[in-house]
Write a protein that holds these residues in place. Structure first.
Motif, PDB file in Angstrom:
ATOM      1  N   LEU A  74      23.786   2.411  26.328  1.00  0.00           N
ATOM      2  CA  LEU A  74      24.559   2.128  25.114  1.00  0.00           C
ATOM      3  C   LEU A  74      25.079   3.447  24.541  1.00  0.00           C
ATOM      4  CD1 LEU A  74      22.070  -0.531  23.732  1.00  0.00           C
ATOM      5  CD2 LEU A  74      24.277  -0.952  24.852  1.00  0.00           C
ATOM      6  N   HIS A  75      25.997   4.042  25.273  1.00  0.00           N
ATOM      7  CA  HIS A  75      26.459   5.397  24.963  1.00  0.00           C
ATOM      8  C   HIS A  75      27.191   5.501  23.630  1.00  0.00           C
ATOM      9  CE1 HIS A  75      25.075   6.416  28.923  1.00  0.00           C
ATOM     10  NE2 HIS A  75      25.805   5.427  29.417  1.00  0.00           N
ATOM     11  N   ASP A  76      28.000   4.500  23.283  1.00  0.00           N
ATOM     12  CA  ASP A  76      28.711   4.534  21.998  1.00  0.00           C
ATOM     13  C   ASP A  76      27.724   4.487  20.832  1.00  0.00           C
ATOM     14  OD1 ASP A  76      31.124   4.657  23.312  1.00  0.00           O
ATOM     15  OD2 ASP A  76      31.574   2.522  23.064  1.00  0.00           O
ATOM     16  N   ASP A  77      26.716   3.638  20.953  1.00  0.00           N
ATOM     17  CA  ASP A  77      25.702   3.547  19.894  1.00  0.00           C
ATOM     18  C   ASP A  77      24.898   4.840  19.792  1.00  0.00           C
ATOM     19  OD1 ASP A  77      26.403   0.939  19.169  1.00  0.00           O
ATOM     20  OD2 ASP A  77      25.094   0.077  20.688  1.00  0.00           O
ATOM     21  N   ALA A  78      24.594   5.436  20.940  1.00  0.00           N
ATOM     22  CA  ALA A  78      23.864   6.704  20.948  1.00  0.00           C
ATOM     23  C   ALA A  78      24.696   7.793  20.273  1.00  0.00           C
ATOM     24  CB  ALA A  78      23.511   7.113  22.370  1.00  0.00           C
ATOM     25  N   ALA A  79      25.986   7.823  20.561  1.00  0.00           N
ATOM     26  CA  ALA A  79      26.871   8.820  19.954  1.00  0.00           C
ATOM     27  C   ALA A  79      26.947   8.618  18.441  1.00  0.00           C
ATOM     28  CB  ALA A  79      28.264   8.734  20.573  1.00  0.00           C
ATOM     29  N   ARG A  80      26.955   7.362  18.004  1.00  0.00           N
ATOM     30  CA  ARG A  80      26.991   7.084  16.557  1.00  0.00           C
ATOM     31  C   ARG A  80      25.728   7.621  15.885  1.00  0.00           C
ATOM     32  NH1 ARG A  80      25.301   3.167  12.904  1.00  0.00           N
ATOM     33  NH2 ARG A  80      26.714   2.904  11.150  1.00  0.00           N
ATOM     34  N   GLN A  81      24.570   7.390  16.499  1.00  0.00           N
ATOM     35  CA  GLN A  81      23.326   7.895  15.924  1.00  0.00           C
ATOM     36  C   GLN A  81      23.333   9.420  15.865  1.00  0.00           C
ATOM     37  OE1 GLN A  81      20.932   6.253  14.335  1.00  0.00           O
ATOM     38  NE2 GLN A  81      22.218   4.471  14.675  1.00  0.00           N
ATOM     39  N   THR A  82      23.861  10.043  16.891  1.00  0.00           N
ATOM     40  CA  THR A  82      23.943  11.505  16.910  1.00  0.00           C
ATOM     41  C   THR A  82      24.844  12.004  15.791  1.00  0.00           C
ATOM     42  OG1 THR A  82      23.520  11.524  19.287  1.00  0.00           O
ATOM     43  CG2 THR A  82      24.531  13.502  18.340  1.00  0.00           C
ATOM     44  N   ARG A  83      25.981  11.327  15.586  1.00  0.00           N
ATOM     45  CA  ARG A  83      26.874  11.719  14.492  1.00  0.00           C
ATOM     46  C   ARG A  83      26.185  11.550  13.142  1.00  0.00           C
ATOM     47  NH1 ARG A  83      30.585   9.052  17.655  1.00  0.00           N
ATOM     48  NH2 ARG A  83      30.527   7.199  16.345  1.00  0.00           N
ATOM     49  N   LEU A  84      25.447  10.448  12.959  1.00  0.00           N
ATOM     50  CA  LEU A  84      24.729  10.232  11.703  1.00  0.00           C
ATOM     51  C   LEU A  84      23.698  11.338  11.471  1.00  0.00           C
ATOM     52  CD1 LEU A  84      24.164   6.383  11.747  1.00  0.00           C
ATOM     53  CD2 LEU A  84      25.482   7.672  10.069  1.00  0.00           C
ATOM     54  N   MET A  85      23.025  11.750  12.532  1.00  0.00           N
ATOM     55  CA  MET A  85      22.035  12.823  12.388  1.00  0.00           C
ATOM     56  C   MET A  85      22.710  14.138  12.014  1.00  0.00           C
ATOM     57  SD  MET A  85      19.213  12.115  15.366  1.00  0.00           S
ATOM     58  CE  MET A  85      20.408  12.227  16.690  1.00  0.00           C
ATOM     59  N   GLN A  86      23.854  14.409  12.620  1.00  0.00           N
ATOM     60  CA  GLN A  86      24.574  15.646  12.308  1.00  0.00           C
ATOM     61  C   GLN A  86      25.066  15.640  10.873  1.00  0.00           C
ATOM     62  OE1 GLN A  86      27.445  15.434  15.459  1.00  0.00           O
ATOM     63  NE2 GLN A  86      26.160  16.616  16.867  1.00  0.00           N
ATOM     64  N   THR A  87      25.534  14.489  10.400  1.00  0.00           N
ATOM     65  CA  THR A  87      25.982  14.354   9.019  1.00  0.00           C
ATOM     66  C   THR A  87      24.811  14.559   8.072  1.00  0.00           C
ATOM     67  OG1 THR A  87      27.697  12.808   9.678  1.00  0.00           O
ATOM     68  CG2 THR A  87      27.082  12.814   7.361  1.00  0.00           C
ATOM     69  N   ALA A  88      23.680  13.977   8.422  1.00  0.00           N
ATOM     70  CA  ALA A  88      22.491  14.086   7.574  1.00  0.00           C
ATOM     71  C   ALA A  88      21.963  15.512   7.544  1.00  0.00           C
ATOM     72  CB  ALA A  88      21.398  13.149   8.071  1.00  0.00           C
ATOM     73  N   ASP A  89      22.151  16.242   8.641  1.00  0.00           N
ATOM     74  CA  ASP A  89      21.645  17.603   8.734  1.00  0.00           C
ATOM     75  C   ASP A  89      22.542  18.595   8.002  1.00  0.00           C
ATOM     76  OD1 ASP A  89      19.508  19.105   9.630  1.00  0.00           O
ATOM     77  OD2 ASP A  89      20.563  19.779  11.431  1.00  0.00           O
ATOM     78  N   ALA A  90      23.770  18.173   7.702  1.00  0.00           N
ATOM     79  CA  ALA A  90      24.697  19.052   6.993  1.00  0.00           C
ATOM     80  C   ALA A  90      24.266  19.185   5.531  1.00  0.00           C
ATOM     81  CB  ALA A  90      26.109  18.469   7.063  1.00  0.00           C
ATOM     82  N   PRO A  91      24.613  20.307   4.886  1.00  0.00           N
ATOM     83  CA  PRO A  91      24.248  20.474   3.468  1.00  0.00           C
ATOM     84  C   PRO A  91      24.760  19.317   2.620  1.00  0.00           C
ATOM     85  CG  PRO A  91      25.145  22.519   4.365  1.00  0.00           C
ATOM     86  CD  PRO A  91      25.330  21.440   5.425  1.00  0.00           C
ATOM     87  N   GLY A  92      23.861  18.739   1.848  1.00  0.00           N
ATOM     88  CA  GLY A  92      24.220  17.649   0.955  1.00  0.00           C
ATOM     89  C   GLY A  92      24.399  16.315   1.634  1.00  0.00           C
ATOM     90  N   GLY A  93      24.078  16.236   2.942  1.00  0.00           N
ATOM     91  CA  GLY A  93      24.328  14.996   3.670  1.00  0.00           C
ATOM     92  C   GLY A  93      23.098  14.222   4.027  1.00  0.00           C
ATOM     93  N   HIS A  94      21.942  14.527   3.461  1.00  0.00           N
ATOM     94  CA  HIS A  94      20.688  13.906   3.869  1.00  0.00           C
ATOM     95  C   HIS A  94      20.733  12.384   3.764  1.00  0.00           C
ATOM     96  CE1 HIS A  94      16.694  12.807   4.613  1.00  0.00           C
ATOM     97  NE2 HIS A  94      16.076  13.854   4.154  1.00  0.00           N
ATOM     98  N   ASP A  95      21.307  11.841   2.726  1.00  0.00           N
ATOM     99  CA  ASP A  95      21.314  10.398   2.528  1.00  0.00           C
ATOM    100  C   ASP A  95      22.217   9.671   3.522  1.00  0.00           C
ATOM    101  OD1 ASP A  95      19.517  10.636   0.489  1.00  0.00           O
ATOM    102  OD2 ASP A  95      21.032  10.571  -1.095  1.00  0.00           O
ATOM    103  N   ALA A  96      23.099  10.393   4.180  1.00  0.00           N
ATOM    104  CA  ALA A  96      24.024   9.746   5.109  1.00  0.00           C
ATOM    105  C   ALA A  96      23.304   9.161   6.314  1.00  0.00           C
ATOM    106  CB  ALA A  96      25.078  10.747   5.578  1.00  0.00           C
ATOM    107  N   ALA A  97      22.108   9.645   6.630  1.00  0.00           N
ATOM    108  CA  ALA A  97      21.402   9.125   7.792  1.00  0.00           C
ATOM    109  C   ALA A  97      20.705   7.811   7.489  1.00  0.00           C
ATOM    110  CB  ALA A  97      20.365  10.148   8.281  1.00  0.00           C
ATOM    111  N   LYS A  98      20.612   7.450   6.251  1.00  0.00           N
ATOM    112  CA  LYS A  98      19.998   6.167   5.900  1.00  0.00           C
ATOM    113  C   LYS A  98      21.062   5.084   6.039  1.00  0.00           C
ATOM    114  CE  LYS A  98      15.842   7.217   4.436  1.00  0.00           C
ATOM    115  NZ  LYS A  98      14.632   6.631   4.940  1.00  0.00           N
ATOM    116  N   PRO A  99      20.721   3.952   6.703  1.00  0.00           N
ATOM    117  CA  PRO A  99      21.736   2.890   6.856  1.00  0.00           C
ATOM    118  C   PRO A  99      22.038   2.228   5.537  1.00  0.00           C
ATOM    119  CG  PRO A  99      19.638   2.262   7.876  1.00  0.00           C
ATOM    120  CD  PRO A  99      19.469   3.642   7.314  1.00  0.00           C
TER     121      PRO A  99
END
Length: 130
Positions: free
Chosen positions: A105-130
């Motif tokens: 499920l490569h598209d879903d895996a890529a989405r999770q990776t993007r969410l993690m990167q967003t969450a790891d960015a300054p001020g983006g912690h809440d973005a990883a929560k669905p």
């Protein structure tokens, strides 16, 4: 012991955090002994007896059991459920992404990776929560 755990689960009452940790330790012991089916069944019962906050480590363990079984999509779903109940969702999301990849499920895996990167960015912690 297994007898204590079965008794505690049979009571049907919510467990204290200490009881939940002890129960989870018993389930982990079954996993280490290769008793995946009984461990999964006990973990499922444990979900109904712990607080929502206490469910994160149970979902994580269920995800680990699914990984040991080679059930990648199921493991990913369980790690995502763990992530939604954890203050620090990134480790669970990372495991979910790896399992989504393994499931093809490569598209879903890529989405999770993007969410993690967003969450790891300054001020983006809440973005990883669905």
């Amino acid at each position: 012991s297994l007898q204590w755990l079965q008794h505690a689960l049979a009571l049907g009452e919510p467990m204290s955090p200490e009881q939940a940790r002890a129960a989870l330790d018993q389930v982990r012991q079954r996993v280490r002994q290769g008793q995946l089916e009984p461990a999964a069944a006990l973990a499922q019962q444990l979900l109904a007896r712990v607080t929502p906050a206490g469910q994160a480590p149970v979902w994580q363990l269920l995800g680990e059991i699914s990984e040991l079984r080679g059930q990648w999509a199921e493991a990913a779903a369980q790690h995502l459920l763990s992530a939604t109940r954890s203050a620090d969702s990134l480790p669970a999301r990372a495991r979910a992404a790896r399992n989504l990849e393994r499931a093809g499920l490569h598209d879903d895996a890529a989405r999770q990776t993007r969410l993690m990167q967003t969450a790891d960015a300054p001020g983006g912690h809440d973005a990883a929560k669905p």
